[in-house]
Design a protein around this motif. Sequence first.
Motif, short mmCIF file in Angstrom:
data_model
loop_
_atom_site.label_atom_id
_atom_site.label_comp_id
_atom_site.label_asym_id
_atom_site.label_seq_id
_atom_site.Cartn_x
_atom_site.Cartn_y
_atom_site.Cartn_z
N MET A 161 0.84 -1.21 0.00
CA MET A 161 0.00 0.00 0.00
C MET A 161 0.87 1.25 0.00
SD MET A 161 -3.39 0.51 0.41
CE MET A 161 -4.60 -0.62 -0.20
N VAL A 162 0.74 2.04 -1.01
CA VAL A 162 1.64 3.17 -1.23
C VAL A 162 1.60 4.17 -0.08
CG1 VAL A 162 2.20 5.08 -2.78
CG2 VAL A 162 1.33 2.94 -3.70
N ASP A 163 0.38 4.50 0.38
CA ASP A 163 0.27 5.57 1.36
C ASP A 163 0.16 5.10 2.80
OD1 ASP A 163 0.72 7.97 0.17
OD2 ASP A 163 -1.30 8.05 -0.72
N CYS A 164 0.43 3.83 3.03
CA CYS A 164 0.27 3.32 4.39
C CYS A 164 1.54 3.57 5.20
CB CYS A 164 -0.04 1.82 4.33
SG CYS A 164 -0.02 1.05 5.94
N LEU A 165 1.35 4.25 6.33
CA LEU A 165 2.47 4.59 7.21
C LEU A 165 3.25 3.34 7.63
CD1 LEU A 165 3.81 6.75 9.11
CD2 LEU A 165 2.07 6.12 10.79
N PHE A 166 2.52 2.29 8.01
CA PHE A 166 3.22 1.11 8.52
C PHE A 166 3.87 0.30 7.39
CE2 PHE A 166 0.94 0.79 12.91
CZ PHE A 166 1.61 1.93 13.32
N CYS A 167 3.30 0.34 6.18
CA CYS A 167 4.00 -0.28 5.04
C CYS A 167 5.32 0.45 4.81
CB CYS A 167 3.13 -0.25 3.79
SG CYS A 167 1.85 -1.52 3.75
N LYS A 168 5.30 1.76 5.02
CA LYS A 168 6.54 2.53 4.84
C LYS A 168 7.58 2.14 5.89
CE LYS A 168 4.52 6.43 2.43
NZ LYS A 168 3.87 7.73 2.56
N ILE A 169 7.13 1.83 7.09
CA ILE A 169 8.05 1.35 8.13
C ILE A 169 8.62 -0.01 7.72
CG2 ILE A 169 8.12 0.45 10.50
CD1 ILE A 169 6.55 2.93 11.36
N VAL A 170 7.76 -0.88 7.19
CA VAL A 170 8.24 -2.19 6.72
C VAL A 170 9.32 -2.01 5.66
CG1 VAL A 170 7.59 -4.29 5.46
CG2 VAL A 170 6.08 -3.41 7.25
N LYS A 171 9.08 -1.08 4.74
CA LYS A 171 10.03 -0.87 3.62
C LYS A 171 11.21 0.02 4.01
CE LYS A 171 6.41 0.09 0.87
NZ LYS A 171 5.79 0.83 -0.23
N LYS A 172 11.22 0.43 5.28
CA LYS A 172 12.29 1.28 5.84
C LYS A 172 12.34 2.66 5.19
CE LYS A 172 14.96 -2.57 7.63
NZ LYS A 172 13.94 -3.57 7.34
N GLU A 173 11.23 3.08 4.62
CA GLU A 173 11.14 4.45 4.09
C GLU A 173 10.95 5.43 5.23
OE1 GLU A 173 9.02 2.79 0.02
OE2 GLU A 173 7.97 4.33 1.18
N ILE A 174 10.43 4.93 6.34
CA ILE A 174 10.31 5.71 7.58
C ILE A 174 11.07 4.93 8.65
CG2 ILE A 174 8.66 6.40 9.39
CD1 ILE A 174 6.63 6.93 7.26
N PRO A 175 11.91 5.65 9.42
CA PRO A 175 12.70 4.92 10.43
C PRO A 175 11.84 4.45 11.60
CG PRO A 175 13.13 7.29 10.56
CD PRO A 175 12.19 7.09 9.40
N SER A 176 12.27 3.39 12.23
CA SER A 176 11.58 2.92 13.45
C SER A 176 12.61 2.21 14.32
CB SER A 176 10.45 1.95 13.09
OG SER A 176 10.98 0.71 12.66
N TYR A 177 12.27 2.07 15.59
CA TYR A 177 13.11 1.28 16.49
C TYR A 177 12.61 -0.14 16.44
CZ TYR A 177 15.04 5.67 18.07
OH TYR A 177 15.67 6.89 18.11
N LYS A 178 13.15 -0.88 15.46
CA LYS A 178 12.72 -2.27 15.27
C LYS A 178 13.31 -3.13 16.37
CE LYS A 178 14.78 -4.76 12.23
NZ LYS A 178 15.40 -4.98 10.91
N VAL A 179 12.51 -4.02 16.94
CA VAL A 179 13.07 -4.94 17.92
C VAL A 179 13.22 -6.36 17.37
CG1 VAL A 179 12.36 -3.61 19.96
CG2 VAL A 179 10.83 -5.36 19.09
N TYR A 180 12.42 -6.71 16.37
CA TYR A 180 12.51 -8.07 15.83
C TYR A 180 11.74 -8.14 14.52
CZ TYR A 180 12.67 -13.21 15.98
OH TYR A 180 12.92 -14.53 15.71
N GLU A 181 12.18 -9.01 13.63
CA GLU A 181 11.38 -9.28 12.42
C GLU A 181 11.72 -10.66 11.90
OE1 GLU A 181 12.17 -6.81 8.89
OE2 GLU A 181 14.27 -6.66 9.50
N ASP A 182 10.80 -11.22 11.15
CA ASP A 182 11.13 -12.39 10.35
C ASP A 182 10.59 -12.11 8.95
OD1 ASP A 182 8.41 -12.95 10.40
OD2 ASP A 182 8.57 -14.68 11.74
N LYS A 183 10.42 -13.15 8.14
CA LYS A 183 9.99 -12.90 6.77
C LYS A 183 8.61 -12.24 6.69
CE LYS A 183 9.88 -16.11 3.62
NZ LYS A 183 9.93 -17.47 3.08
#
Length: 135
Positions: A1-23
């Motif tokens: 989703m182009v305009d989704c804030l959280f999709c942007k976090i997933v794609k690292k277009e917006i920074p976040s303090y990630k604690v964990y991820e998998d696929k």
Amino acid sequence: MVDCLFCKIVKKEIPSYKVYEDKEFIAFLDIGPVNKGHTLVMPKNHSETFLDMNERELGKIMHFIQKVARAVVQGTKADGFNLMLNNKRAAGQLVDHAHFHIIPRFHSDGFKHWPQGKYQGNEAQQIADEIKRFL
Ligand code: 5GP
Ligand code: ZN
């Protein structure tokens, strides 16, 4: 989703303090924590609400949440935690990409729980019956 804030976090277009991820899933700190360490967990795949998530994802995300929740409790020395999901605006959902909140809780934090009501007469039976019609 182009305009989704959280999709942007997933794609690292917006920074976040990630604690964990998998696929499939990602966990990162909420920018406005209820208590420090408040963590959001969500599927990387965009679903607007909890009810839009597919069954396979739903089955898997609970294991992911449990792993992250254990770490949140240990990392914040919390006395407990709330696991929460806001579904749609009426319930406080502000970001339309389904996500769970893991909120570390402390005996000392002073937060109160929801106010509780009472059923009158056979209201509880009627409501239970209404719900059962859809199951
Ligand atoms: P909701 O109300 O949709 O269940 O929760 C949305 C959460 O996302 C809120 O608790 C809010 O603080 C958090 N949030 C909003 N924008 C951002 C952001 O840009 N980065 C992070 N990490 N969290 C955000
Ligand atoms: Zn999204």
